[in-house]
Design an enzyme around this catalytic site. Structure first.
Site, mmCIF file in Angstrom:
data_model
loop_
_atom_site.group_PDB
_atom_site.id
_atom_site.type_symbol
_atom_site.label_atom_id
_atom_site.label_comp_id
_atom_site.label_asym_id
_atom_site.label_seq_id
_atom_site.Cartn_x
_atom_site.Cartn_y
_atom_site.Cartn_z
ATOM 1 N N HIS A 148 0.858 -1.197 0.000
ATOM 2 C CA HIS A 148 0.000 0.000 0.000
ATOM 3 C C HIS A 148 0.884 1.233 0.000
ATOM 4 O O HIS A 148 1.677 1.450 0.927
ATOM 5 C CB HIS A 148 -0.908 -0.004 1.223
ATOM 6 C CG HIS A 148 -1.762 1.216 1.332
ATOM 7 N ND1 HIS A 148 -2.721 1.547 0.396
ATOM 8 C CD2 HIS A 148 -1.797 2.205 2.264
ATOM 9 C CE1 HIS A 148 -3.321 2.677 0.742
ATOM 10 N NE2 HIS A 148 -2.770 3.096 1.882
ATOM 11 N N GLY A 163 2.376 4.948 4.282
ATOM 12 C CA GLY A 163 1.640 5.606 5.362
ATOM 13 C C GLY A 163 0.203 5.134 5.336
ATOM 14 O O GLY A 163 -0.278 4.619 4.328
ATOM 15 N N SER A 165 -3.993 5.251 5.368
ATOM 16 C CA SER A 165 -4.935 5.975 4.515
ATOM 17 C C SER A 165 -5.215 7.364 5.077
ATOM 18 O O SER A 165 -5.339 7.543 6.294
ATOM 19 C CB SER A 165 -6.252 5.193 4.404
ATOM 20 O OG SER A 165 -6.052 3.972 3.748
ATOM 21 N N GLY A 166 -5.326 8.339 4.172
ATOM 22 C CA GLY A 166 -5.619 9.695 4.586
ATOM 23 C C GLY A 166 -4.398 10.525 4.915
ATOM 24 O O GLY A 166 -4.517 11.679 5.332
ATOM 25 N N GLY A 168 -2.264 11.657 2.794
ATOM 26 C CA GLY A 168 -1.956 12.612 1.739
ATOM 27 C C GLY A 168 -0.936 12.110 0.738
ATOM 28 O O GLY A 168 -0.291 12.906 0.048
ATOM 29 N N LYS A 169 -0.809 10.792 0.640
ATOM 30 C CA LYS A 169 0.167 10.226 -0.314
ATOM 31 C C LYS A 169 -0.194 10.611 -1.745
ATOM 32 O O LYS A 169 0.677 11.003 -2.535
ATOM 33 C CB LYS A 169 0.224 8.700 -0.171
ATOM 34 C CG LYS A 169 0.736 8.216 1.170
ATOM 35 C CD LYS A 169 0.881 6.710 1.206
ATOM 36 C CE LYS A 169 -0.446 5.975 1.064
ATOM 37 N NZ LYS A 169 -1.389 6.256 2.164
ATOM 38 N N SER A 170 -1.473 10.478 -2.092
ATOM 39 C CA SER A 170 -1.883 10.770 -3.466
ATOM 40 C C SER A 170 -1.746 12.263 -3.776
ATOM 41 O O SER A 170 -1.312 12.650 -4.864
ATOM 42 C CB SER A 170 -3.330 10.313 -3.701
ATOM 43 O OG SER A 170 -3.442 8.914 -3.566
ATOM 44 N N ASP A 187 -1.637 4.071 -4.634
ATOM 45 C CA ASP A 187 -2.500 3.288 -3.743
ATOM 46 C C ASP A 187 -2.037 1.839 -3.609
ATOM 47 O O ASP A 187 -1.854 1.349 -2.505
ATOM 48 C CB ASP A 187 -3.957 3.343 -4.200
ATOM 49 C CG ASP A 187 -4.887 2.762 -3.151
ATOM 50 O OD1 ASP A 187 -4.772 3.175 -1.981
ATOM 51 O OD2 ASP A 187 -5.691 1.877 -3.482
ATOM 52 N N GLU A 211 -6.295 8.487 -7.320
ATOM 53 C CA GLU A 211 -7.547 8.893 -6.678
ATOM 54 C C GLU A 211 -7.262 10.030 -5.702
ATOM 55 O O GLU A 211 -6.444 9.879 -4.779
ATOM 56 C CB GLU A 211 -8.185 7.723 -5.924
ATOM 57 C CG GLU A 211 -9.483 8.121 -5.232
ATOM 58 C CD GLU A 211 -10.037 7.026 -4.340
ATOM 59 O OE1 GLU A 211 -11.086 7.265 -3.707
ATOM 60 O OE2 GLU A 211 -9.417 5.948 -4.255
ATOM 61 N N ARG A 252 16.747 14.579 14.192
ATOM 62 C CA ARG A 252 16.913 15.981 13.819
ATOM 63 C C ARG A 252 18.263 16.243 13.172
ATOM 64 O O ARG A 252 18.471 17.313 12.590
ATOM 65 C CB ARG A 252 16.763 16.869 15.064
ATOM 66 C CG ARG A 252 15.403 16.739 15.733
ATOM 67 C CD ARG A 252 15.277 17.653 16.915
ATOM 68 N NE ARG A 252 15.339 19.065 16.532
ATOM 69 C CZ ARG A 252 15.316 20.066 17.410
ATOM 70 N NH1 ARG A 252 15.227 19.815 18.711
ATOM 71 N NH2 ARG A 252 15.381 21.310 16.984
#
Length: 291
Positions: A148, A163, A165-166, A168-170, A187, A211, A252
């Site tokens: 995924h 990461g 779902s949601g 912001g990969k797409s 996806d 998508e 860091r």
């Protein structure tokens, strides 16, 4: 005593026409919609078997007949030639390919039809043909895993964004495409282990599509052109987007080495916290350049 070589490999069935198209072969016996099953990435020349040595024959391998085998068969009387050919075709091999534009004799064609073995023709030299077929089989029979994420080519580096779902990969992928980079899959990424390389591609049904929530399905090739898409790419780097970020736990100074394991192969992984106001596309691009 006959001892066939038993090779433990993934078994894959494809259409004969698809195999021939990929390897630039012509079909003499068989149909384009016929199924052909492969069990080995290795390609064999059956000279020893034709000469009568039947031990240690790899009957799961594609068989290639070149000048040496063809002219050897031509020296035999019909009776001996028939026996030699039957020793080959009775093995239930995947197929026989004649290289260098060689045309099999009527006897060879008739015996192949009798055993139902596909016979294919190629204009390539025997060595080049074996390399082409072996390269095709390396990919077809490679261990496979569905991951995924989104896979992009960023300045020549294959970057897998992961990461939940949601994250912001797409949307990040869209911004990276706007910045001139290329998308391979969104996806769902099909990852194959070809030798020691991890090669990613998209499932056929979603190839070149993204998508975006609120916009729906976007055809990247139609919107941005063929220069914005790739069919496959090696995975060199994994960037994981994380919104459950405890900033105190993040590196860091750039001194922490994280890795991600896919199909037994490790790739460097950079963990990026998802925070309000951060431009993820720029961060991914900078991380890739730094890598």
């Amino acid at each position: 005593m006959k001892n066939n070589i038993h090779e433990e490999n993934i078994v894959e069935t494809t259409k004969l026409g698809d195999f021939c198209k990929q390897c630039q072969l012509d079909i003499l016996i068989g149909g384009t919609d016929d199924d052909i099953t492969f069990k080995s990435t290795l390609v064999n020349r059956p000279g020893l078997l034709l000469a009568g040595f039947e031990d240690y024959f790899g009957n799961s391998r594609v068989q290639v007949i070149g000048n040496a085998e063809y002219y050897y068969l031509a020296t035999l009387q019909d009776c001996e030639k028939g026996k030699a050919l039957r020793r080959l075709f009775v093995q239930r091999i995947p197929c026989v390919i004649y290289s260098r534009g060689i045309k099999p004799s009527k006897m060879e064609v008739d015996i192949a039809k009798e055993y139902g073995i596909p016979v294919l023709l190629s204009e390539m030299t025997t060595t080049w043909l074996m390399q082409e077929v072996s390269a095709y089989l390396d990919v077809l029979l490679a261990p496979t895993e569905m991951v995924h994420g989104s896979l992009l080519d960023i300045n020549g580096v294959g970057v897998l964004l992961t990461g939940s779902s949601g994250m912001g990969k797409s949307e990040t992928a869209i911004e990276l495409i706007n910045r001139g980079h290329r998308i391979i899959a969104d996806d769902a990424v099909i990852v194959k282990k070809v030798r020691n390389e991890l090669v990613g591609s998209a499932p056929d049904k979603i190839k070149h599509f993204i998508e975006v929530r609120g916009l729906g399905i976007i055809d990247v090739q139609d919107m941005y052109g063929v220069g914005a898409v790739l069919d496959s790419e090696d995975i060199d780097l994994v960037i994981h987007l994380d919104n459950d970020a405890n900033l105190a736990e993040y590196d860091r100074l750039g001194t922490t080495d994280n890795t991600c394991e896919i199909l037994g192969e490790s790739r460097p992984q950079i963990n990026v916290p998802v925070l309000a106001g951060r431009n993820l596309a720029v961060i991914v691009e900078v991380a890739t350049r730094n890598f």
